[in-house]
Design an enzyme around this catalytic site. Structure first.
Site, short mmCIF file in Angstrom:
data_model
loop_
_atom_site.label_atom_id
_atom_site.label_comp_id
_atom_site.label_asym_id
_atom_site.label_seq_id
_atom_site.Cartn_x
_atom_site.Cartn_y
_atom_site.Cartn_z
N THR A 108 0.89 -1.13 0.00
CA THR A 108 0.00 0.00 0.00
C THR A 108 0.94 1.19 0.00
OG1 THR A 108 -1.54 -1.37 1.21
CG2 THR A 108 -1.68 0.98 1.68
N ASN A 154 -3.70 -3.02 -2.90
CA ASN A 154 -3.52 -4.18 -2.03
C ASN A 154 -2.10 -4.74 -2.23
OD1 ASN A 154 -4.05 -6.00 -0.05
ND2 ASN A 154 -5.02 -7.50 -1.37
N THR A 205 -4.23 2.23 -1.81
CA THR A 205 -3.60 0.95 -2.14
C THR A 205 -4.21 0.27 -3.35
OG1 THR A 205 -2.98 -1.18 -1.16
CG2 THR A 205 -5.18 -0.41 -0.68
#
Ligand code: GLY
Length: 578
Positions: A379, A399, A397
């Site tokens: 992130t 992820n 982000t």
């Protein structure tokens, strides 16, 4: 960037460095500045933010410009195709929080990542279009700008657009990060066309141009969120999702809205902590841990003492059980925030911590007091503070680095793999090893539980500290260390960020420890108490600012009011002010 502007940057940075505070220990001094400070994970994005402040924009303007710039110059985590959170303290004293977390598509189902045998299909929730949740970043940045900013949208997007259209020169850190995804890019032609140089990894010194992304940014500059969630960009996003077996359709994009929410707040040793509410677990778990630790004399025990480390590990163990069991999207589950943040509950956890013996995670369960029965890296973070008292803490982000490792063809937009943050199957660990429960099960339109925790501390109603980091589940313990280092141990912002860390998340059992976090004797003492240790996990990257003075108890250095710290653990990033 024009030469004269570049020279201004260099002068500004040199000045900021030259007037920095003197360091108290082995760390370099934090970067000091008089009027404002920006800390991000990519040096060009930091400079974009400082330039906005210099030109009279406020911290929200700078944060929005940085958000768009990182989407271009830090494609591993900066994004238009992901989501995030923004915690704000405004000059008039208001505190608020924007949730632009991604949402599960309307066609999502709880078992979409399981095979016909009921088992998790490896990679299905992390790679490719099925892993993609509906992006929220463009909606979030535009809501922030329109509600709290002061400059026009096109002005704030212009630097990002220029970097996308004309390209930017990759430095060693940028090239190294891109190289981590070479094999994945090769499997997605739309990504390969942008992030590989004729099929090979880019090298430092080469220029990365992103023309499709420039077109997308221009559409957003002209039409706002409609330039992304409607029209040609949206059509291309949906077409690419369909072609790749994903679930995102026009109805998903059309209904995406950022939520403005009340942040989670608590007090820690007289300071006010303002952080991320659910669907982030961050603020709740951070406050829960701080309130438990407030009952222990950490300063007296000393940084890194076996006693302090033991009590911190045990506090983390209990709080992460609560995280993984009770929390989820507040539109779908009843989060027991009041109970978890009750001082009486903190006292019950302290009573359950044996001062001489490590807890055993598998013996701590929902239903085993004090935890009630369960009902029912990548992130990036940046912090911006301005001279008027606005403070903005943003974590957003895709992820995983580069998200699902797929780009929506024709848009230049790399897409998230945020669906993996849901409970894919109760009891099965996700990307961050988190073993989660039903509260975070997949449902159409639901936001997955996050650990992202853009956080602020205030004193007397004024911003005092801004901080956040990437790192999935390790985000919350990293912030805990950083706060305790400044508040209890009197460190400068840079010392607090540099200091080695450890992380415990209930399951798995061992505590992850960075190099040099424990002296050999301390480790011996802790092993004798029953602790189990494992090596470090991938490094976090804290971006933090202390406002007022280099340490809590000291005086400002000259006219400097802002002291920024960039985490040295990753090869990119910059703290700069003016
Ligand atoms: N995707 C990491 C988090 O939200 O915690």
């Amino acid at each position: 960037m024009a030469a004269s502007k570049w020279q201004r940057w260099c002068l500004g940075l040199a000045w900021a460095g030259a007037t920095a505070a003197t360091s108290l220990a082995a760390s370099v001094a934090p970067v000091g500045a008089e009027h404002g400070m920006v800390v991000t994970a990519q040096h060009l994005a930091t400079k974009v933010g400082v330039d906005v402040l210099r030109r009279g924009g406020n911290a929200v303007d700078a944060a929005v410009a940085v958000g768009y710039a990182l989407a271009v110059v830090y494609p591993a985590a900066g994004n238009l195709g992901g989501g995030g959170f923004m915690t704000l303290h405004l000059a008039d004293g208001r505190e608020t929080f924007l949730d632009f977390r991604e949402k599960a598509p309307l066609a999502a189902t709880p078992d979409m990542f399981l095979g016909t045998d009921g088992q998790v299909v490896p990679g299905r929730s992390t790679r490719g279009h099925l892993a993609v949740a509906v992006p929220g970043t463009v909606s979030g940045l535009e809501l922030a700008r329109s509600r709290f900013g002061s400059l026009p949208r096109a002005t704030l997007i212009a630097p990002a657009l220029a970097y996308a259209e004309k390209g930017f020169v990759l430095d060693a850190g940028d090239a190294a990060l891109l190289a981590t995804a070479t094999d994945a890019f090769r499997q997605d032609p739309a990504s390969a066309a942008i992030f590989l140089n004729r099929g090979q990894p880019f090298e430092a010194g080469q220029t990365l141009v992103q023309r499709d992304l420039a077109r997308t940014l221009r559409a957003i500059a002209q039409r706002g969120p409609d330039g992304f969630y409607q029209g040609p960009v949206a059509t291309a996003l949906v077409a690419s999702s369909r072609a790749g077996g994903g679930l995102i359709r026009q109805a998903d994009l059309a209904q995406y809205r950022t939520r403005e929410m009340k942040p989670v707040t608590c007090d820690y040793r007289g300071l006010r902590v303002v952080s991320a509410p659910p669907p982030s677990s961050g603020g709740v778990v951070l406050c829960e841990m701080l309130q438990v630790l407030e009952g222990y004399p950490l300063k007296e025990w000393g940084w890194g003492s076996a006693r302090a480390v033991h009590h911190q590990i045990e506090t983390m163990r209990h709080a992460y059980l609560d995280r993984n069991t009770y929390l989820g999207d507040p539109d779908f589950v009843d989060n027991p925030v009041e109970r978890l943040l009750d001082k009486g509950y903190a006292a019950q956890i302290r009573a359950a911590i044996d001062p001489a013996k490590a807890g055993v995670s598998k013996e701590l369960r929902p239903g085993v007091p004090p935890h009630e029965p369960q009902e029912g890296n990548n992130t990036t973070h940046y912090s911006v503070a301005d001279r008027w008292g606005n403070a903005v803490s943003v974590t957003y982000t895709l992820n995983d680095w580069f998200g699902a490792k797929v780009t929506a063809a024709g848009t230049g937009v790399l897409l998230n793999n945020e669906m993996d943050d849901f409970t894919i199957k109760p009891g099965v660990p996700n990307l961050y090893g988190l073993v989660q429960g039903q509260a975070n099960a997949i449902a159409p339109g639901k936001r997955p539980l996050s650990s992202m925790s853009p956080t602020l501390l205030t004193r007397g109603g004024q911003p005092l500290m801004l901080l956040g980091t990437p790192g999935g589940s390790r985000i919350i313990t990293t912030l805990l260390h950083t706060i305790v280092n400044v508040v209890d141990h009197g460190m400068t912002m840079q010392e607090a960020v540099d200091a080695p860390r450890f992380h415990q998340q209930w399951l798995p059992e061992p505590t992850n420890v960075e190099a040099f976090a424990l002296s050999p004797d301390t480790r011996e003492l802790l092993l004798a108490m029953g602790h189990r240790f494992a090596g470090p996990q991938p490094a976090n990257h804290v971006a933090a600012i202390l406002v007022g003075a280099p340490t809590l108890g000291s005086k400002p250095v000259g006219a400097n009011r802002f002291y920024g710290a960039n985490d040295p653990r990753r090869g990119t990033g910059l703290a700069a002010g003016y």
